[in-house]
Design an enzyme around this catalytic site. Structure first.
Site, PDB file in Angstrom:
ATOM      1  N   THR A  22       0.747  -0.958  -0.170  1.00 27.52           N
ATOM      2  CA  THR A  22      -0.155   0.132   0.149  1.00 27.52           C
ATOM      3  C   THR A  22       0.904   1.755   0.142  1.00 27.52           C
ATOM      4  O   THR A  22       2.044   1.328   0.918  1.00 27.52           O
ATOM      5  CB  THR A  22      -1.006  -0.288   1.369  1.00 27.52           C
ATOM      6  OG1 THR A  22      -1.753  -1.537   1.543  1.00 27.52           O
ATOM      7  CG2 THR A  22      -2.237   1.181   0.823  1.00 27.52           C
ATOM      8  N   GLY A  62      -6.240  -4.058   6.920  1.00 26.07           N
ATOM      9  CA  GLY A  62      -7.268  -3.366   6.438  1.00 26.07           C
ATOM     10  C   GLY A  62      -8.406  -3.831   6.906  1.00 26.07           C
ATOM     11  O   GLY A  62      -9.623  -3.168   7.420  1.00 26.07           O
TER      12      GLY A  62
END
Lengths: 133, 183
Positions: free
Chosen positions: A1, A55
């Site tokens: 990410t 997440g």
């Protein structure tokens, strides 16, 4: 990410996040990055936030918005609010980090993993880049 | 100190003992370049939206990071990417999820924010929208790197070991978790 937060000459904040997700993921699993308020959030009244980490914990805790809300309703500074939301994620067993920049140009880069690729540039152009704790 | 921009390239088990000096230098150079690129836009009067999109695009294009080129692989060997962008002034936002052929997912997110009435588009629909919005569409093979492919093989190998163990354990306990989920 990967992610970025910025404050421009007009005092406008923006946040962006992009990710390849998790290795070996199945069933169309999506993490926090594309979920506004979880992995990405920006509000001129408070802060711009971009998150990275496990997440599911960032979605359940609405981490990016929670940081903004703690600044807006509890009057916390960006560093204290950042630590607070990362602590919440850690308490629940999640791990990761985030970057945050408030409307005055104060920033925070908290994380509870061994490392986070991160960097910042001041308004007069000085660059800081870090990897480890 | 007053900051203009902050970036990240992901958090995790990043240990100095596993990092070569060359790789560490490559990561720091990539982060520095992304910061300088965004900062130059801010200094020339561009918006914070332009700055964050430009910085994230640079990191998407760099195979060192898990985004765009260099993304990790799903269980069935595909790259499924997600991205989001948000404007602090208007609280507008755009995002895409589960896309496989958009070169820069963050630019697709911005197109959703500025060229559609939606916030989040996913999968083939998001890819169709990005194509119609004029974004660069690439062959999914563009995103592949050998290092990420190896990581998937290792994960699949781990899965099979855990699966055997789980089945053996569950068989003994008399329960079978059909799709043995692991955290």
């Amino acid at each position: 990410t990967v992610g970025a937060v910025a404050l421009d000459h007009a005092g406008n904040l923006a946040a962006a996040t992009s990710t390849g997700g998790m290795t070996d993921k199945k069933y169309g699993r999506v993490g926090d990055s594309p979920i506004i308020g979880a992995g990405t959030y920006a509000n001129n009244n408070t802060v711009a936030v971009s998150c990275t980490g496990w997440g599911e914990f960032y979605i359940r805790n609405v981490v990016a918005y929670d940081l903004s809300a703690q600044m807006e309703y509890k009057g916390l500074g960006v560093a204290a609010a950042g630590q607070s939301v990362i602590r919440k994620v850690g308490t629940l067993g999640g791990d990761g980090g985030l970057i945050a920049l408030d409307k005055q140009g104060h920033m925070a880069m908290p994380f509870n993993t061994e490392g986070m690729y991160r960097g910042a540039i001041t308004q007069d152009g000085k660059i800081e880049v870090y990897i480890y704790k | 100190k007053r900051y203009a921009m902050v970036i990240h390239g992901g958090a995790g088990t990043i240990l100095q003992k596993n990092m070569t000096p060359e790789k560490e230098a490559a990561y720091k150079a990539a982060l520095t370049l992304a910061l300088q690129t965004g900062y130059n836009l801010l200094k020339s009067g561009h918006s914070s939206l332009d700055a964050v999109e430009a910085a994230v695009k640079m990191l998407e294009d760099n195979p060192l990071f898990n985004a765009g080129k260099g993304s990790v692989f799903t269980h069935d060997g595909r790259n499924e990417m997600d991205a989001a962008i948000m404007n602090g002034k208007t609280l507008q936002a755009g995002a895409v999820a589960g896309v496989t052929n958009i070169k820069n997912p963050v630019s697709a997110a911005r197109a959703v924010m500025e060229k559609s009435e939606h916030v989040l588009l996913t999968g083939p629909g998001a890819e169709q929208f990005a194509k119609e919005a004029g974004l660069e569409i690439v062959d999914p093979a563009y995103f592949r790197t050998e290092e990420r492919w190896k990581q998937l093989q290792e994960a699949l190998h781990d899965d099979s070991i855990k699966a055997t163990q789980a089945h053996a354990l569950n068989d003994k306990l008399g329960i079978r978790n059909r799709d043995y989920k692991f955290g």
